[in-house]
Design a protein around this motif. Structure first.
Motif, PDB file in Angstrom:
ATOM      1  N   SER A 108      -0.280   0.106  -4.363  1.00  0.00           N
ATOM      2  CA  SER A 108      -1.656  -0.266  -4.594  1.00  0.00           C
ATOM      3  C   SER A 108      -2.258  -0.260  -3.154  1.00  0.00           C
ATOM      4  CB  SER A 108      -2.007  -1.490  -5.480  1.00  0.00           C
ATOM      5  OG  SER A 108      -3.486  -1.864  -5.324  1.00  0.00           O
ATOM      6  N   SER A 109      -3.562   0.427  -2.968  1.00  0.00           N
ATOM      7  CA  SER A 109      -4.179   0.566  -1.882  1.00  0.00           C
ATOM      8  C   SER A 109      -5.053  -0.753  -1.605  1.00  0.00           C
ATOM      9  CB  SER A 109      -4.948   1.593  -1.808  1.00  0.00           C
ATOM     10  OG  SER A 109      -5.939   2.006  -2.781  1.00  0.00           O
ATOM     11  N   THR A 142       0.867  -1.205  -0.107  1.00  0.00           N
ATOM     12  CA  THR A 142      -0.001   0.057   0.121  1.00  0.00           C
ATOM     13  C   THR A 142       0.820   1.375  -0.046  1.00  0.00           C
ATOM     14  OG1 THR A 142      -0.080  -0.202   2.393  1.00  0.00           O
ATOM     15  CG2 THR A 142      -2.153  -1.184   1.102  1.00  0.00           C
ATOM     16  N   PRO A 143       0.340   2.367  -0.458  1.00  0.00           N
ATOM     17  CA  PRO A 143       1.093   3.771  -0.469  1.00  0.00           C
ATOM     18  C   PRO A 143       1.347   4.068   0.897  1.00  0.00           C
ATOM     19  CG  PRO A 143      -0.751   3.799  -1.797  1.00  0.00           C
ATOM     20  CD  PRO A 143      -1.012   2.358  -0.877  1.00  0.00           C
ATOM     21  N   ARG A 144       2.528   4.964   1.095  1.00  0.00           N
ATOM     22  CA  ARG A 144       2.971   5.745   2.205  1.00  0.00           C
ATOM     23  C   ARG A 144       1.720   6.333   2.803  1.00  0.00           C
ATOM     24  NH1 ARG A 144       7.875   5.182   3.887  1.00  0.00           N
ATOM     25  NH2 ARG A 144       9.622   4.751   2.034  1.00  0.00           N
ATOM     26  N   LEU A 158       5.931 -10.066  -3.747  1.00  0.00           N
ATOM     27  CA  LEU A 158       5.327 -10.503  -2.408  1.00  0.00           C
ATOM     28  C   LEU A 158       4.418  -9.381  -2.146  1.00  0.00           C
ATOM     29  CD1 LEU A 158       8.512 -11.674  -0.338  1.00  0.00           C
ATOM     30  CD2 LEU A 158       6.974 -13.223  -1.997  1.00  0.00           C
ATOM     31  N   THR A 159       3.626  -9.738  -1.105  1.00  0.00           N
ATOM     32  CA  THR A 159       2.688  -8.651  -0.854  1.00  0.00           C
ATOM     33  C   THR A 159       2.401  -8.925   0.779  1.00  0.00           C
ATOM     34  OG1 THR A 159       0.894  -7.038  -1.299  1.00  0.00           O
ATOM     35  CG2 THR A 159       0.215  -9.459  -1.320  1.00  0.00           C
ATOM     36  N   ILE A 160       1.805  -7.905   1.530  1.00  0.00           N
ATOM     37  CA  ILE A 160       1.330  -8.029   2.820  1.00  0.00           C
ATOM     38  C   ILE A 160      -0.357  -7.644   2.809  1.00  0.00           C
ATOM     39  CG2 ILE A 160       1.884  -5.769   3.556  1.00  0.00           C
ATOM     40  CD1 ILE A 160       2.860  -7.018   6.005  1.00  0.00           C
TER      41      ILE A 160
END
Length: 327
Positions: free
Chosen positions: A244-245, A216-218, A260-262
Motif C-alpha cells: 500500500s502506498s 509500499t510497492p516496488r 509490521l510496517t515502516i
C-alpha cells in the motif's frame, strides 16, 4: 550576374507567436488526449476543415510537423511532444492566473504539492506560521509521491513542492528548478500496541525477516530504503503480505493486525501518541532522508511562493521543524 531566385523570408518568432490563440494550445493537447483530429475538433466545437486549418497554423508557427496522421487517427511527432510539454506549463499557468483573480480577496494563490508525511506535522506548523504574517497566501494543496510531485512541478500543475529529491529527475529539469534543503527524517518500524515484537529489548534484521509486513510497492522510495539494509546484510528482504502506498493507511492497518510496517518517524510518533501503534526498538538501519523545498525558477519570485519559502526557512532556523522530526 545577379541571382534572381526568390528566397523565402523567415517569419520572426514574435510574429509567429502572435498568430496563435489559447485554442491552438488546447488543440494540440486534445489531439494527444483523443488520438485524432476529429476528437479534438469535437471537444472545441470545430468543423473538420477548421481543425485542419488550426493544425496548419500551429505547425506554421513552430515551423515543424507536430502531428502525424495514421490509419488509426493522429499522434504527436517528437517535435509535437516537446512542444506540448512546454505548452502544458503555459496552460496550467493560465488556469492558475484565472483562479487567482477570480477569488474575492486579492491575495496570492500558491499551488503547493506535498508528500503525505509533510501533512502530519510540518504542514500544520507552516500554516500556523503563515497565518501570523500579513497578506497570507491561499494554499491549494495536492499530495503525491516523490516522482508524482516532480512531474506536477515540471508540467506547471503546482508552483512548489515539499518533498524528497527524485532519483528519476533529469539534469535538464533541475536547471528549471530551485532546491532548498529543509530537514532530515529517518524511517521507523511500527506495530500494534499488543504485538510481542514491541516488547523485545533488542531485535535483529534476521528476526524481521520472519514477520508479516505491510509496505509500499516496488519503485517507491520508501520501499527501496526498507530493502537496503537487508540486502547490505546479505538477507533476502521480507516479502510483504500487503502493499500500500499510503503510510497513513498502513499504520491504521497495522494497529488492528499482527503485521509490521515502516513509515516516517514523525508519522509513527503521531500514531503512537494516539495509542494506536508502538515503535519497535531498532538500530540505525535506515539512513535519514532529506526533505527539500523545490520551486520552478519562473515562479520562485512570486509573492506567494516567497511567503511559503520564508515561512519554511523560519521554522527550520528556529528549529521548530528540526525538533519535531528529531524528537
Amino acid at each position: 550576374m545577379s541571382d534572381s531566385t526568390p528566397h523565402k523570408r523567415k517569419v520572426p518568432l514574435a510574429a509567429r507567436i502572435d498568430r496563435l490563440r489559447i485554442r491552438h494550445l488546447r488543440f494540440l493537447e486534445l489531439v494527444d488526449e483523443h488520438g485524432s483530429l476529429s476528437g479534438a475538433a469535437a471537444q472545441l466545437s470545430l468543423s473538420q476543415p477548421a481543425a485542419t486549418k488550426m493544425l496548419h497554423e500551429l505547425e506554421s508557427a513552430f515551423e515543424r510537423e507536430l502531428v502525424a496522421r495514421t490509419t488509426r487517427g493522429a499522434v504527436l511527432t517528437q517535435a509535437g511532444q516537446i512542444a506540448l510539454r512546454r505548452l502544458r506549463v503555459a496552460l496550467n499557468a493560465l488556469a492558475a492566473a484565472i483562479e487567482a483573480i477570480e477569488i474575492t480577496a486579492p491575495v496570492p494563490v500558491v499551488r503547493l504539492g506535498i508528500l503525505p508525511l509533510v501533512g502530519v506535522e510540518a504542514l500544520p506548523m507552516l500554516l500556523a506560521k503563515m497565518a501570523s504574517e500579513p497578506n497570507c497566501p491561499r494554499l491549494v494543496i495536492q499530495e503525491s509521491t516523490v516522482d508524482g510531485l516532480f512531474g506536477m512541478l515540471e508540467r506547471g500543475e503546482v508552483d512548489c513542492i515539499v518533498g524528497r529529491v527524485s532519483r528519476s529527475l533529469d539534469v535538464q529539469a533541475t536547471r528549471q528548478m530551485r532546491v532548498t534543503p529543509l530537514w532530515e527524517e529517518c524511517l521507523a518500524i511500527a506495530c500494534a500496541m499488543d504485538n510481542p515484537v514491541a516488547r523485545k529489548r533488542a531485535i535483529q534484521l534476521a528476526d524481521l525477516c520472519e514477520q508479516d509486513w505491510i509496505v509500499t510497492p516496488r519503485g517507491a522510495q520508501t520501499r527501496t530504503l526498507f530493502e537496503a539494509p537487508f540486502l547490505s546484510a546479505g538477507l533476502v528482504p521480507p516479502q510483504p503480505v500487503v502493499e500500500s502506498s499510503s503510510f497513513h493507511t498502513n499504520l491504521c492497518m497495522v494497529a488492528r493486525s499482527h503485521h509490521l510496517t515502516i513509515a516516517p518517524e514523525s508519522a509513527v510518533r503521531h500514531y503512537a501518541k494516539l495509542n494506536m501503534v508502538r515503535r519497535i526498538r531498532q538500530d540505525a538501519w535506515f539512513p535519514p532522508g532529506r526533505t527539500v523545498f523545490v520551486t520552478r525558477n519562473d515562479v520562485a519570485d512570486s509573492p506567494g511562493v516567497i511567503a511559503v519559502d520564508k515561512a519554511l526557512a523560519s521554522l527550520v532556523k528556529d528549529k521548530s521543524l528540526g525538533a519535531a522530526f528529531s524528537a
